[in-house]
Design an enzyme around this catalytic site. Sequence first.
Site, PDB file in Angstrom:
ATOM      1  N   LYS A  20      -3.940  38.422   9.507  1.00  0.00           N
ATOM      2  CA  LYS A  20      -3.384  37.927  10.774  1.00  0.00           C
ATOM      3  C   LYS A  20      -4.393  37.059  11.513  1.00  0.00           C
ATOM      4  O   LYS A  20      -4.034  36.116  12.197  1.00  0.00           O
ATOM      5  CB  LYS A  20      -2.996  39.103  11.678  1.00  0.00           C
ATOM      6  CG  LYS A  20      -1.628  39.674  11.432  1.00  0.00           C
ATOM      7  CD  LYS A  20      -1.231  40.532  12.633  1.00  0.00           C
ATOM      8  CE  LYS A  20       0.120  41.156  12.466  1.00  0.00           C
ATOM      9  NZ  LYS A  20       0.373  42.150  13.548  1.00  0.00           N
ATOM     10  N   GLY A  21      -5.647  37.465  11.456  1.00  0.00           N
ATOM     11  CA  GLY A  21      -6.697  36.685  12.109  1.00  0.00           C
ATOM     12  C   GLY A  21      -6.557  36.617  13.615  1.00  0.00           C
ATOM     13  O   GLY A  21      -6.781  35.558  14.220  1.00  0.00           O
ATOM     14  N   LYS A  55     -14.857  43.481   7.355  1.00  0.00           N
ATOM     15  CA  LYS A  55     -13.689  43.047   8.133  1.00  0.00           C
ATOM     16  C   LYS A  55     -14.035  42.511   9.521  1.00  0.00           C
ATOM     17  O   LYS A  55     -13.222  42.561  10.440  1.00  0.00           O
ATOM     18  CB  LYS A  55     -12.639  44.172   8.272  1.00  0.00           C
ATOM     19  CG  LYS A  55     -12.269  44.909   7.002  1.00  0.00           C
ATOM     20  CD  LYS A  55     -12.179  44.066   5.768  1.00  0.00           C
ATOM     21  CE  LYS A  55     -10.949  43.229   5.634  1.00  0.00           C
ATOM     22  NZ  LYS A  55     -10.991  42.435   4.345  1.00  0.00           N
ATOM     23  N   SER A  56     -15.242  41.975   9.650  1.00  0.00           N
ATOM     24  CA  SER A  56     -15.680  41.475  10.958  1.00  0.00           C
ATOM     25  C   SER A  56     -15.784  39.950  11.010  1.00  0.00           C
ATOM     26  O   SER A  56     -16.167  39.392  12.039  1.00  0.00           O
ATOM     27  CB  SER A  56     -17.051  42.070  11.307  1.00  0.00           C
ATOM     28  OG  SER A  56     -16.960  43.469  11.371  1.00  0.00           O
ATOM     29  N   GLY A  57     -15.463  39.278   9.897  1.00  0.00           N
ATOM     30  CA  GLY A  57     -15.528  37.820   9.907  1.00  0.00           C
ATOM     31  C   GLY A  57     -16.420  37.237   8.824  1.00  0.00           C
ATOM     32  O   GLY A  57     -16.928  36.117   8.956  1.00  0.00           O
ATOM     33  N   THR A  58     -16.567  37.958   7.721  1.00  0.00           N
ATOM     34  CA  THR A  58     -17.444  37.520   6.628  1.00  0.00           C
ATOM     35  C   THR A  58     -16.972  36.217   5.986  1.00  0.00           C
ATOM     36  O   THR A  58     -17.749  35.257   5.877  1.00  0.00           O
ATOM     37  CB  THR A  58     -17.493  38.618   5.532  1.00  0.00           C
ATOM     38  OG1 THR A  58     -17.436  39.902   6.149  1.00  0.00           O
ATOM     39  CG2 THR A  58     -18.727  38.480   4.671  1.00  0.00           C
ATOM     40  N   SER A  64      -7.901  46.177  10.317  1.00  0.00           N
ATOM     41  CA  SER A  64      -8.066  45.218   9.224  1.00  0.00           C
ATOM     42  C   SER A  64      -8.440  45.946   7.926  1.00  0.00           C
ATOM     43  O   SER A  64      -7.884  45.668   6.855  1.00  0.00           O
ATOM     44  CB  SER A  64      -9.141  44.196   9.611  1.00  0.00           C
ATOM     45  OG  SER A  64      -9.280  43.226   8.615  1.00  0.00           O
ATOM     46  N   TYR A  78     -16.760  38.028  16.804  1.00  0.00           N
ATOM     47  CA  TYR A  78     -15.507  37.501  16.240  1.00  0.00           C
ATOM     48  C   TYR A  78     -14.646  36.968  17.386  1.00  0.00           C
ATOM     49  O   TYR A  78     -14.030  35.910  17.280  1.00  0.00           O
ATOM     50  CB  TYR A  78     -14.796  38.635  15.501  1.00  0.00           C
ATOM     51  CG  TYR A  78     -13.443  38.308  14.922  1.00  0.00           C
ATOM     52  CD1 TYR A  78     -13.301  38.009  13.574  1.00  0.00           C
ATOM     53  CD2 TYR A  78     -12.293  38.340  15.725  1.00  0.00           C
ATOM     54  CE1 TYR A  78     -12.044  37.725  13.029  1.00  0.00           C
ATOM     55  CE2 TYR A  78     -11.040  38.059  15.193  1.00  0.00           C
ATOM     56  CZ  TYR A  78     -10.919  37.747  13.854  1.00  0.00           C
ATOM     57  OH  TYR A  78      -9.677  37.470  13.329  1.00  0.00           O
ATOM     58  N   HIS A 103     -23.056  42.877   3.752  1.00  0.00           N
ATOM     59  CA  HIS A 103     -22.628  44.001   4.594  1.00  0.00           C
ATOM     60  C   HIS A 103     -23.738  45.038   4.689  1.00  0.00           C
ATOM     61  O   HIS A 103     -23.517  46.131   5.227  1.00  0.00           O
ATOM     62  CB  HIS A 103     -21.390  44.685   3.992  1.00  0.00           C
ATOM     63  CG  HIS A 103     -20.163  43.823   3.895  1.00  0.00           C
ATOM     64  ND1 HIS A 103     -19.717  43.027   4.921  1.00  0.00           N
ATOM     65  CD2 HIS A 103     -19.266  43.651   2.884  1.00  0.00           C
ATOM     66  CE1 HIS A 103     -18.603  42.415   4.555  1.00  0.00           C
ATOM     67  NE2 HIS A 103     -18.317  42.763   3.319  1.00  0.00           N
ATOM     68  N   ASN A 152      -5.883  26.763   8.653  1.00  0.00           N
ATOM     69  CA  ASN A 152      -6.332  25.895   7.559  1.00  0.00           C
ATOM     70  C   ASN A 152      -7.038  26.676   6.456  1.00  0.00           C
ATOM     71  O   ASN A 152      -6.902  26.338   5.281  1.00  0.00           O
ATOM     72  CB  ASN A 152      -7.215  24.768   8.098  1.00  0.00           C
ATOM     73  CG  ASN A 152      -6.370  23.721   8.798  1.00  0.00           C
ATOM     74  OD1 ASN A 152      -5.189  23.560   8.476  1.00  0.00           O
ATOM     75  ND2 ASN A 152      -6.946  23.036   9.776  1.00  0.00           N
TER      76      ASN A 152
HETATM   77  S1  PPS Z   1     -14.535  41.392   4.096  1.00  0.00           S
HETATM   78  O1  PPS Z   1     -13.601  41.977   3.090  1.00  0.00           O
HETATM   79  O2  PPS Z   1     -15.344  42.443   4.725  1.00  0.00           O
HETATM   80  O3  PPS Z   1     -15.340  40.338   3.549  1.00  0.00           O
HETATM   81  O4  PPS Z   1     -13.560  40.809   5.225  1.00  0.00           O
HETATM   82  P1  PPS Z   1     -14.021  39.849   6.432  1.00  0.00           P
HETATM   83  O5  PPS Z   1     -13.991  38.465   5.957  1.00  0.00           O
HETATM   84  O6  PPS Z   1     -15.260  40.340   7.060  1.00  0.00           O
HETATM   85  O7  PPS Z   1     -12.858  40.087   7.475  1.00  0.00           O
HETATM   86  C1  PPS Z   1     -11.517  39.735   7.222  1.00  0.00           C
HETATM   87  C2  PPS Z   1     -10.857  39.555   8.577  1.00  0.00           C
HETATM   88  O8  PPS Z   1     -11.275  38.300   9.158  1.00  0.00           O
HETATM   89  C3  PPS Z   1     -10.119  37.505   9.416  1.00  0.00           C
HETATM   90  N1  PPS Z   1     -10.415  36.063   9.326  1.00  0.00           N
HETATM   91  C4  PPS Z   1     -10.245  35.211  10.348  1.00  0.00           C
HETATM   92  N2  PPS Z   1      -9.836  35.420  11.618  1.00  0.00           N
HETATM   93  C5  PPS Z   1      -9.740  34.339  12.429  1.00  0.00           C
HETATM   94  N3  PPS Z   1     -10.025  33.079  12.026  1.00  0.00           N
HETATM   95  C6  PPS Z   1     -10.430  32.820  10.769  1.00  0.00           C
HETATM   96  N4  PPS Z   1     -10.693  31.570  10.401  1.00  0.00           N
HETATM   97  C7  PPS Z   1     -10.572  33.927   9.868  1.00  0.00           C
HETATM   98  N5  PPS Z   1     -10.944  34.057   8.572  1.00  0.00           N
HETATM   99  C8  PPS Z   1     -10.836  35.375   8.267  1.00  0.00           C
HETATM  100  C9  PPS Z   1      -9.125  37.989   8.363  1.00  0.00           C
HETATM  101  O9  PPS Z   1      -7.820  37.569   8.635  1.00  0.00           O
HETATM  102  C10 PPS Z   1      -9.328  39.489   8.450  1.00  0.00           C
HETATM  103  O10 PPS Z   1      -8.833  40.043   9.654  1.00  0.00           O
HETATM  104  P2  PPS Z   1      -7.356  40.638   9.831  1.00  0.00           P
HETATM  105  O11 PPS Z   1      -7.350  41.272  11.204  1.00  0.00           O
HETATM  106  O12 PPS Z   1      -7.152  41.649   8.751  1.00  0.00           O
HETATM  107  O13 PPS Z   1      -6.421  39.475   9.745  1.00  0.00           O
END
Ligand code: PPS
Length: 302
Positions: free
Chosen positions: A264-265, A65-68, A148, A203, A118, A240
């Site tokens: 939510k991002g 949940k850190s931006g994968t 998240s 992030y 991870h 997008n």
């Molecule tokens: S996982 O399941 O571990 O692979 O999840 P991961 O991708 O690491 O984290 C998911 C969170 O990243 C947010 N996200 C983004 N935030 C901002 N901009 C972009 N483009 C973006 N893409 C993914 C995603 O919404 C999840 O965070 P939360 O806070 O739950 O919205």
Amino acid sequence: MYTGQFGSKHFSQAFETITKMSKSYDLYSFKGCNFISNVHNVEYLEKLHSFEIRDSDVVAVTYPKSGTVWMQQILSLIHSDGDPATVQSKPASERVPWIELPFLDFQSQPSPRLSVTHLPYHLIPEGLKKKNGKVIYVIRNPKDVIVSLYHFQNYITCLDTPSSFEDFLKQFLEGKVVFSSWFDHIQGWYTHKDEFNILFITYEEMKQDLRTSIQKICDFLGKKLDDKLDTVVKHCTFKNMKLNPMANYENVENKNSSGAFLRKGIIGDWKNHFTVAQSEMFDRIFQERMKDFPLKFIWDRQ
Ligand code: PPS
């Protein structure tokens, strides 16, 4: 069961098999790190330690949940010089697979292989520690990670639904979640940073200035995008990505249709979830666990 890797028919079939095999969600510990039974398997985890690593390999490392998935999108687009067809024609998990998932078969990707993981430092393929390949470690405010992951566990069919946020917070702080302790993860990687070709990025900086962050990643990878940089940025915005079925994991099997993988991002959603007492308790533990940690973070933990 952890299901951050949806997309292709192949993957869906693999996942259906997994779902049938494991009706319950079980964490098991392998060499001190929590994995999910019937998703991660011990034989594969043992083997991946000695995977051949190529100079051209790129691995984005994240605590969950850190931006994968964001990094999956960024790496795909950087590699294709901003060609949108790349991220519109193939699911993210196939373009940039998780190293630790056997059914995504990271090893068979053509070079340059782009991947995410991870995995904690001590379980990573040894070759990376010889400075073969490049590693990008993405850090996110752990309070937002908690929120998240809490929502993710409420959303995904095969992950345990937390009984309450309070309980989940406790579980997280004790490292009783998938991939174990956030503190151990970041400390393991940061303490050993000199063994890798590694870039640390947050992030929060990506969110605050995506263009500069993507340029920073390009500089690290030795990639020049010139006038394609803006196209890459455009396809990596939350808005997008959420509209792109090949990036948004909308087919992930869920138990709560009001949730979403791309939820939510934003920065700071923790403020909508933590009580003052929970926040203060977290800050005390954070300060204790991170007191010798040299990196200063830009996020606001107050
Ligand atoms: S996982 O399941 O571990 O692979 O999840 P991961 O991708 O690491 O984290 C998911 C969170 O990243 C947010 N996200 C983004 N935030 C901002 N901009 C972009 N483009 C973006 N893409 C993914 C995603 O919404 C999840 O965070 P939360 O806070 O739950 O919205």
